[in-house]
Design a protein around this motif. Structure first.
Motif, mmCIF file in Angstrom:
data_model
loop_
_atom_site.group_PDB
_atom_site.id
_atom_site.type_symbol
_atom_site.label_atom_id
_atom_site.label_comp_id
_atom_site.label_asym_id
_atom_site.label_seq_id
_atom_site.Cartn_x
_atom_site.Cartn_y
_atom_site.Cartn_z
ATOM 1 N N GLU A 132 1.234 -1.246 -0.390
ATOM 2 C CA GLU A 132 0.603 0.168 -0.134
ATOM 3 C C GLU A 132 0.710 1.471 -0.008
ATOM 4 O OE1 GLU A 132 -3.467 -1.774 2.560
ATOM 5 O OE2 GLU A 132 -2.009 -1.247 3.595
ATOM 6 N N LEU A 133 0.426 2.026 -0.250
ATOM 7 C CA LEU A 133 1.125 3.954 -0.628
ATOM 8 C C LEU A 133 0.357 4.463 0.075
ATOM 9 C CD1 LEU A 133 3.965 4.671 -2.754
ATOM 10 C CD2 LEU A 133 1.780 6.427 -2.341
ATOM 11 N N ALA A 134 0.701 5.606 0.716
ATOM 12 C CA ALA A 134 -0.498 6.997 1.072
ATOM 13 C C ALA A 134 0.925 7.903 0.724
ATOM 14 C CB ALA A 134 -0.513 6.761 2.362
ATOM 15 N N ASN A 135 0.238 9.113 -0.029
ATOM 16 C CA ASN A 135 1.041 9.772 -0.918
ATOM 17 C C ASN A 135 0.978 10.890 0.491
ATOM 18 O OD1 ASN A 135 0.828 12.220 -3.195
ATOM 19 N ND2 ASN A 135 2.418 11.429 -3.014
ATOM 20 N N ASN A 136 2.257 11.787 0.271
ATOM 21 C CA ASN A 136 2.485 12.901 1.204
ATOM 22 C C ASN A 136 1.610 12.683 2.772
ATOM 23 O OD1 ASN A 136 3.786 14.551 -0.241
ATOM 24 N ND2 ASN A 136 1.497 15.003 -1.586
ATOM 25 N N VAL A 137 2.430 11.902 3.728
ATOM 26 C CA VAL A 137 1.765 11.336 5.337
ATOM 27 C C VAL A 137 2.449 13.094 5.665
ATOM 28 C CG1 VAL A 137 1.507 9.093 4.572
ATOM 29 C CG2 VAL A 137 4.055 10.201 5.386
ATOM 30 N N ALA A 138 3.632 13.686 5.095
ATOM 31 C CA ALA A 138 3.621 15.048 6.028
ATOM 32 C C ALA A 138 3.897 15.363 4.509
ATOM 33 C CB ALA A 138 5.065 14.240 6.363
ATOM 34 N N THR A 139 4.204 17.001 4.300
ATOM 35 C CA THR A 139 4.730 17.200 2.802
ATOM 36 C C THR A 139 5.902 16.802 2.243
ATOM 37 O OG1 THR A 139 3.698 19.206 3.801
ATOM 38 C CG2 THR A 139 5.084 19.604 1.748
ATOM 39 N N GLY A 140 5.795 16.052 1.707
ATOM 40 C CA GLY A 140 7.332 15.962 0.469
ATOM 41 C C GLY A 140 7.619 14.372 0.756
ATOM 42 N N VAL A 141 6.374 13.777 2.010
ATOM 43 C CA VAL A 141 7.049 12.094 2.498
ATOM 44 C C VAL A 141 6.395 11.087 2.350
ATOM 45 C CG1 VAL A 141 7.132 10.740 4.417
ATOM 46 C CG2 VAL A 141 8.276 13.680 4.533
ATOM 47 N N ASP A 142 6.232 10.383 2.125
ATOM 48 C CA ASP A 142 5.215 8.815 1.670
ATOM 49 C C ASP A 142 5.759 7.583 2.470
ATOM 50 O OD1 ASP A 142 4.479 10.588 -0.953
ATOM 51 O OD2 ASP A 142 6.193 9.450 -2.268
ATOM 52 N N THR A 143 4.854 7.191 2.049
ATOM 53 C CA THR A 143 4.831 6.063 3.768
ATOM 54 C C THR A 143 4.202 5.104 2.347
ATOM 55 O OG1 THR A 143 5.046 6.837 5.190
ATOM 56 C CG2 THR A 143 4.070 4.571 5.187
ATOM 57 N N TYR A 144 5.063 3.681 2.518
ATOM 58 C CA TYR A 144 4.870 2.151 1.823
ATOM 59 C C TYR A 144 4.677 1.166 2.332
ATOM 60 C CZ TYR A 144 8.933 3.094 -0.389
ATOM 61 O OH TYR A 144 10.173 2.810 -1.268
ATOM 62 N N THR A 145 4.601 0.355 1.882
ATOM 63 C CA THR A 145 4.318 -1.046 2.398
ATOM 64 C C THR A 145 5.143 -2.140 1.386
ATOM 65 O OG1 THR A 145 2.365 -2.141 2.101
ATOM 66 C CG2 THR A 145 2.910 -1.047 4.295
ATOM 67 N N GLN A 475 -5.393 -14.061 2.601
ATOM 68 C CA GLN A 475 -5.346 -14.633 4.577
ATOM 69 C C GLN A 475 -3.678 -15.412 4.487
ATOM 70 O OE1 GLN A 475 -7.691 -16.571 7.645
ATOM 71 N NE2 GLN A 475 -9.437 -15.132 6.890
ATOM 72 N N VAL A 476 -3.111 -16.495 3.246
ATOM 73 C CA VAL A 476 -1.959 -17.018 3.978
ATOM 74 C C VAL A 476 -0.991 -16.478 3.587
ATOM 75 C CG1 VAL A 476 -1.782 -18.463 1.675
ATOM 76 C CG2 VAL A 476 -1.726 -19.573 3.094
ATOM 77 N N VAL A 477 -1.657 -15.193 2.271
ATOM 78 C CA VAL A 477 -0.696 -14.738 1.494
ATOM 79 C C VAL A 477 0.486 -13.986 2.607
ATOM 80 C CG1 VAL A 477 0.508 -12.466 -0.235
ATOM 81 C CG2 VAL A 477 -1.862 -13.673 -0.923
ATOM 82 N N MET A 478 -1.165 -12.862 3.948
ATOM 83 C CA MET A 478 -0.293 -12.425 5.139
ATOM 84 C C MET A 478 0.464 -12.876 5.962
ATOM 85 S SD MET A 478 -1.326 -9.978 5.011
ATOM 86 C CE MET A 478 -1.356 -8.879 6.724
ATOM 87 N N PHE A 479 -0.258 -14.376 6.098
ATOM 88 C CA PHE A 479 0.508 -15.479 6.967
ATOM 89 C C PHE A 479 1.849 -15.540 6.193
ATOM 90 C CE2 PHE A 479 2.318 -19.707 7.813
ATOM 91 C CZ PHE A 479 2.033 -19.881 9.421
ATOM 92 N N TYR A 480 2.243 -15.979 4.297
ATOM 93 C CA TYR A 480 4.027 -16.572 4.399
ATOM 94 C C TYR A 480 4.382 -15.016 4.036
ATOM 95 C CZ TYR A 480 2.086 -21.030 3.369
ATOM 96 O OH TYR A 480 1.529 -21.869 4.322
ATOM 97 N N THR A 481 3.719 -13.816 4.683
ATOM 98 C CA THR A 481 5.228 -12.409 4.437
ATOM 99 C C THR A 481 4.847 -11.629 5.597
ATOM 100 O OG1 THR A 481 3.119 -11.474 3.680
ATOM 101 C CG2 THR A 481 4.096 -12.240 1.708
ATOM 102 N N GLN A 482 6.062 -10.821 5.550
ATOM 103 C CA GLN A 482 5.745 -10.002 6.460
ATOM 104 C C GLN A 482 6.137 -8.906 6.245
ATOM 105 O OE1 GLN A 482 7.474 -9.832 10.157
ATOM 106 N NE2 GLN A 482 6.515 -7.905 9.781
ATOM 107 N N THR A 483 5.519 -7.720 6.345
ATOM 108 C CA THR A 483 5.110 -6.540 5.936
ATOM 109 C C THR A 483 5.606 -5.389 6.697
ATOM 110 O OG1 THR A 483 1.970 -6.769 6.530
ATOM 111 C CG2 THR A 483 3.425 -4.545 5.946
ATOM 112 N N LYS A 484 6.965 -4.988 5.489
ATOM 113 C CA LYS A 484 7.927 -3.760 6.274
ATOM 114 C C LYS A 484 7.379 -2.538 5.128
ATOM 115 C CE LYS A 484 12.349 -5.006 4.831
ATOM 116 N NZ LYS A 484 13.384 -5.266 4.284
ATOM 117 N N THR A 485 7.507 -2.249 6.216
ATOM 118 C CA THR A 485 7.314 -0.603 6.059
ATOM 119 C C THR A 485 7.628 1.081 6.007
ATOM 120 O OG1 THR A 485 4.819 -0.432 7.504
ATOM 121 C CG2 THR A 485 5.165 1.247 6.500
ATOM 122 N N ILE A 486 7.725 1.735 5.005
ATOM 123 C CA ILE A 486 9.091 1.902 4.754
ATOM 124 C C ILE A 486 8.730 3.383 4.299
ATOM 125 C CG2 ILE A 486 10.336 2.951 3.099
ATOM 126 C CD1 ILE A 486 10.034 -0.204 1.778
#
Ligand code: NAD
Length: 506
Positions: A132-145, A475-486
């Motif tokens: 997932e991606l959230a654009n401009n979580v602060a000005t000029g800053v993006d967060t994605y997983t 559900q198993v895609v969640m089980f077999y993956t680790q979410t990394k948030t950038i």
């Protein structure tokens, strides 16, 4: 245990799969794989040594270094090829499955087919493993997983679906970028191994899929191994609870799909013929050896008068070898299973349930040594009786009578298990009340065995499951993956140099 098959040239040995090669085990512990309709020894399966198990995990760990970076398209194409190979070899797979497990050939094809659906879903992994991606979580800053693979994962499977359940596990784990060590049921490992051969033929790289055989020792070794990150288990409640406790104590993710005691409710307004056929199929098909079988039927009000017709439907089913045309009920998987089911039937009689149909010792010409029990029906079954409290896992149906749908729902909710349930009715209001109030994870409305297709996940609940995420599907895609948030910010040349910011806000 028996002797090394190398000493009996006519008996094939089941191989291990380690580092891309099918290899003979060096163990001294072997077990016969037996045709349950004839007692013929089909093969011998090794109980892998500790060194062999360690080698399988090591080869999966090595392969992970490159497999985790393999492109989505490459992974998808392997599973597209695998899908094609399974379709092309369907009849051979079903024949192996019937020989070692006993279910009828059409049912064996169904076993493979339900696994094939998961392979098809694994081929579309690009759509499932999206961040997932959230654009401009602060000005000029993006967060994605990123949904990144975990590493080496392991699967432990039961005897009753030796094609479908391994296919619930390794295709999804591997498609997500993990590598895998599979420990199939020691009772019927041959069709699982044929599926693994086809996976290698489809292009799964060496070390990405490994197989070890064995029982308690092998399972404990997988639960304890520091390099295994997640364990998926399907089997009995006793063993699943042990696996969950041991694996989570060792810091792993674990999901355990376990035993069941599924109930159906029948209301008198149900379509009678359809409902009776559905109940007979779900209670006695696969000789009752399905985790989603219907071993308890709660007849509400006037539906209690249907007992003779239920008995007639059951009596009409043909018991025999799964290879014979027209057979409905094959043998139980083993002598031990036959003894257990027979003894529970005796307990049912001794504890006061009414034996409406006795399926013990059926005559099966040509298969006199098979592990057969025919459809068996008890009425007047009550909580506290062994036939109600235990998972019989045989073709034994318990009938319970109540006056209202509310009583029926309360009765089911008092049972600790929560794998599957069903209601038979033509009333939308009754069906809606049931789906709202029933505390069971998989609900059928005029559908006796509501196993979800892989665009959903298998969602058994309460005592039938430990761990929050289900096998296969989203559900198993969640089980077999680790979410990394950038969280990222980029400076271009025109950015005015700022003073050092010592606050924690972005
Ligand atoms: P089981 O628990 O005996 O065996 C399952 C696996 O555990 C096998 O690979 C076996 O080698 C291993 N094992 C057996 N004993 C062990 C021990 N003491 N320690 C560690 N590992 C051990 O189950 P089964 O008889 O093969 O399968 C039938 C059971 O599986 C039934 O209870 C059925 O309801 C359940 N099941 C559940 C689902 C589900 O999705 N909920 C699906 C299929 C089967």
């Amino acid at each position: 245990m028996s002797i090394n098959p190398a000493l009996i040239p006519s008996t094939p040995s089941v191989k291990l799969l380690i580092g891309g090669r099918f290899v003979e085990s060096a163990t001294t512990e072997w077990r016969d794989v037996i045709n349950p309709a004839t007692q013929e020894v089909l093969a011998q399966v090794p109980f892998a040594t500790d060194d062999e198990i360690a080698l399988a995990v090591q080869s999966a760990k090595e392969a992970f270094k490159t497999w985790r970076k393999t492109s989505i398209g490459t992974r998808a194409r392997i599973f597209l090829k695998y899908q094609q190979l399974i379709c092309e070899n369907m009849q051979e797979l079903a024949a192996i499955l019937t020989a070692e497990q006993g279910k009828t050939l059409p049912d064996a094809e169904g076993d493979v087919f339900r696994g094939l659906e998961v392979v098809e879903h694994a081929a579309s992994i690009g759509n499932l493993q999206l961040g997932e991606l959230a654009n401009n979580v602060a000005t000029g800053v993006d967060t994605y997983t990123l949904m990144q693979p975990l590493g080496v994962c392991a699967g432990i499977t039961p005897f009753n679906f030796p094609a479908m359940i391994p296919l619930w596990m390794f295709p999804m784990a591997i498609a997500c970028g993990n590598t895998f060590v599979l420990k199939p049921s020691e009772q019927d490992p041959m069709v699982t191994m044929r599926l693994c051969e086809l996976a290698m033929e489809a292009g799964v790289p060496a070390g990405v899929l490994n197989v070890v055989h064995g029982g308690e020792r092998a399972v404990n070794a997988l639960c304890d191994h520091a390099d295994i990150k997640a364990i998926s288990f399907v089997g009995s409640t006793k063993v699943g609870t042990h696996v969950y406790n041991r694996a989570t104590l060792a810091g792993k993710r674990a999901q355990c799909m376990m035993g069941a005691k599924n109930h159906a409710i029948v209301l008198a307004d149900a379509n009678k013929e359809q409902s009776l056929n559905a109940i007979a199929g779900a209670a006695f098909g696969a000789a009752g050896q399905r985790c989603m079988a219907l071993p308890v039927v709660v007849l509400v009000g006037e539906a209690q008068t249907w007992v003779p017709e239920i008995v007639e439907k059951a009596r009409a089913l043909k018991v025999g070898s799964g290879t014979e045309q027209g057979v409905d009920v094959g043998p139980l998987v083993s002598r031990a299973a036959l003894d257990r089911v027979s003894s529970l039937i005796e307990q049912g009689i001794a504890q006061g349930a009414r034996l409406e149909l006795d399926g013990r010792l059926p005559q099966v010409p040509g298969y006199e040594t098979g592990n057969f029990v025919g459809p068996t029906i008890f009425s007047g079954v009550k909580p506290g009786m062994d036939i109600y409290e235990q998972e019989i896992f045989g073709p034994v149906l318990s009938l319970v009578g109540v006056d209202t749908i509310d009583e029926a729902i309360e009765f089911i909710n008092r049972n600790p298990n929560g794998n599957g349930t069903a209601i038979f009715t033509q009333s939308g209001a009754a069906a809606r009340k049931f789906q709202e109030d029933i505390d069971v994870g998989q609900v059928g409305i005029n559908v006796p065995i509501p196993v979800p297709v892989p665009v959903f996940s298998f969602t058994g609940s309460r005592a039938s499951k430990l761990g929050d995420l289900g096998p296969y599907g989203k559900q198993v895609v969640m089980f077999y993956t680790q979410t990394k948030t950038i969280t990222e910010r980029w400076f271009d040349d025109s950015t005015v140099a700022q003073e050092v910011n010592t606050t924690i806000s972005l």
